[in-house]
Structures are given as C-alpha cells and as structure tokens.
Write a protein that holds these residues in place. Structure first.
Motif, PDB file in Angstrom:
ATOM      1  N   LYS A 148      96.105 -11.652 -47.536  1.00  0.00           N
ATOM      2  CA  LYS A 148      94.761 -11.610 -48.115  1.00  0.00           C
ATOM      3  C   LYS A 148      94.417 -10.189 -48.533  1.00  0.00           C
ATOM      4  O   LYS A 148      94.793  -9.230 -47.873  1.00  0.00           O
ATOM      5  N   ALA A 199      88.886  -9.995 -50.064  1.00  0.00           N
ATOM      6  CA  ALA A 199      88.675 -11.267 -49.352  1.00  0.00           C
ATOM      7  C   ALA A 199      88.286 -11.007 -47.900  1.00  0.00           C
ATOM      8  O   ALA A 199      87.420 -11.699 -47.353  1.00  0.00           O
ATOM      9  N   LEU A 200      88.916 -10.024 -47.277  1.00  0.00           N
ATOM     10  CA  LEU A 200      88.579  -9.689 -45.891  1.00  0.00           C
ATOM     11  C   LEU A 200      87.139  -9.185 -45.787  1.00  0.00           C
ATOM     12  O   LEU A 200      86.406  -9.572 -44.871  1.00  0.00           O
ATOM     13  N   ARG A 227      78.850 -19.677 -47.749  1.00  0.00           N
ATOM     14  CA  ARG A 227      79.838 -19.046 -48.633  1.00  0.00           C
ATOM     15  C   ARG A 227      79.352 -19.034 -50.091  1.00  0.00           C
ATOM     16  O   ARG A 227      79.511 -18.057 -50.797  1.00  0.00           O
ATOM     17  N   ASN A 279      84.769 -12.172 -46.212  1.00  0.00           N
ATOM     18  CA  ASN A 279      84.682 -12.976 -44.987  1.00  0.00           C
ATOM     19  C   ASN A 279      83.895 -12.257 -43.896  1.00  0.00           C
ATOM     20  O   ASN A 279      83.182 -12.891 -43.123  1.00  0.00           O
ATOM     21  N   GLU A 280      84.009 -10.934 -43.850  1.00  0.00           N
ATOM     22  CA  GLU A 280      83.257 -10.152 -42.873  1.00  0.00           C
ATOM     23  C   GLU A 280      81.753 -10.259 -43.135  1.00  0.00           C
ATOM     24  O   GLU A 280      80.962 -10.426 -42.204  1.00  0.00           O
ATOM     25  N   LEU A 288      80.293 -12.769 -44.657  1.00  0.00           N
ATOM     26  CA  LEU A 288      79.939 -14.148 -44.298  1.00  0.00           C
ATOM     27  C   LEU A 288      79.653 -14.271 -42.806  1.00  0.00           C
ATOM     28  O   LEU A 288      78.646 -14.847 -42.403  1.00  0.00           O
ATOM     29  N   GLU A 289      80.545 -13.728 -41.995  1.00  0.00           N
ATOM     30  CA  GLU A 289      80.379 -13.823 -40.546  1.00  0.00           C
ATOM     31  C   GLU A 289      79.192 -12.999 -40.066  1.00  0.00           C
ATOM     32  O   GLU A 289      78.426 -13.440 -39.209  1.00  0.00           O
TER      33      GLU A 289
END
Length: 171
Positions: free
Chosen positions: A2, A6-7, A20, A10-11, A13-14
């Motif tokens: 990835k 993308a990382l 999303r 996602n970070e 998002l969390e």
C-alpha cells in the motif's frame, strides 16, 4: 504494498471515525478546488477528480470542447485526444478529458488541505449532532472541564462540549 497515501487515508478514517465515502468526497472536492485555483478555471466548466487509493494516484477530468485546432488549452481539446477518453466524441461535443497539472504547486496544496480540513470538521459536526439528537431528554454523563460564574463546561463523547448553567445545578 500500500502507498503512503492509502496509509494516511486509512489513518484519517480511524482517527476521525467518519465514513470512508465522506473522506473520499472531501478529498475529491479538495482536488477539484485546488485545480480550479491553480489554473484559474471557470466555475461553469465541469471538473471531476478520480482517486485510486491502491496506488495513491489521482486524476483530474475536465470538460472541454472538441475542436480541430486548440486555441485555448483550458477549454478546448483536439478530436484525437478527446477520443482517447470518449471514443464516440465528435467536433463541437463536450468531452471529459484528463487535465491533471504536472505540478499543482504550494498554493494548490494549501487549498486542498484547507478544503479537506473544513469538510472533515463539517462531517464531525454532523456526526455529533446526529449522535446527540438521539439522546434528547436522556441523562448523559461527562467530565467537568471548567467552572465559572455562569456555569460549567462539560466534556462529552465525540469531542463535544456541553454547558450547564448555574440555575440548572443542584446547590
């Protein structure tokens, strides 16, 4: 493997706990806004951003008029180029073609960051309102953060704050 993009996505998002689609929409709008600002595009011209999270790349698609010879690169595209994106394009049509700038620049990056931050704040605010609307009339708990002559400031879930006036406190 990835990508860093993308990382980071996602970070966020969390960290924010938002859907999303909300973050993707904010990112796409930020890219569109940055494109408009960097090339001084008209607001009447349709602009879309397509984001590929797997490889961390994005493309900006812009609506341009299909012509024989280009006079204005911002609003016109040659027939041969237009047919790469829309095979049935004809002269005089409007076609969505890739127009991603090679270098967005510092100003465009700042614009994108500001738009993303604002969209995330709006989404967080909406999530807070939706969460607490369901709890109207209920007793909830929180942590007292500050006290003054008017009342208390109370920390609640989802990063929200509440105010309890003195007249509503038990002596």
């Amino acid at each position: 493997m990835k990508s860093e993009f993308a990382l980071a996505f996602n970070e966020v998002l969390e960290d924010k706990g938002l859907p999303r689609e909300t973050i993707l929409e904010a990112l796409a709008q930020a890219l569109v806004s940055a494109y408009r600002k960097s090339v001084n595009a008209s607001s009447a011209q349709e602009v879309k951003a397509v984001i590929d999270l797997d490889n961390g790349e994005f493309t900006v698609l812009v609506e341009k008029e299909v012509v024989e010879s280009v006079q204005n690169e911002q609003t016109e595209v040659e027939l041969k180029e237009a047919r790469k994106y829309e095979p049935d394009a004809q002269l005089g049509d409007l076609a969505m073609v890739e127009s991603t700038p090679d270098d967005f620049g510092r100003v465009a990056a700042q614009t994108a960051r500001q738009v993303i931050q604002q969209k995330i704040r709006d989404a967080e605010h909406s999530a807070q309102i939706e969460y607490y609307e369901k709890q109207l009339g209920e007793i909830i708990s929180g942590i007292v953060q500050a006290a003054n002559s008017q009342g208390l400031t109370i920390g609640l879930e989802l990063g929200a704050e509440g105010i309890m006036p003195r007249r509503e406190m038990i002596p």
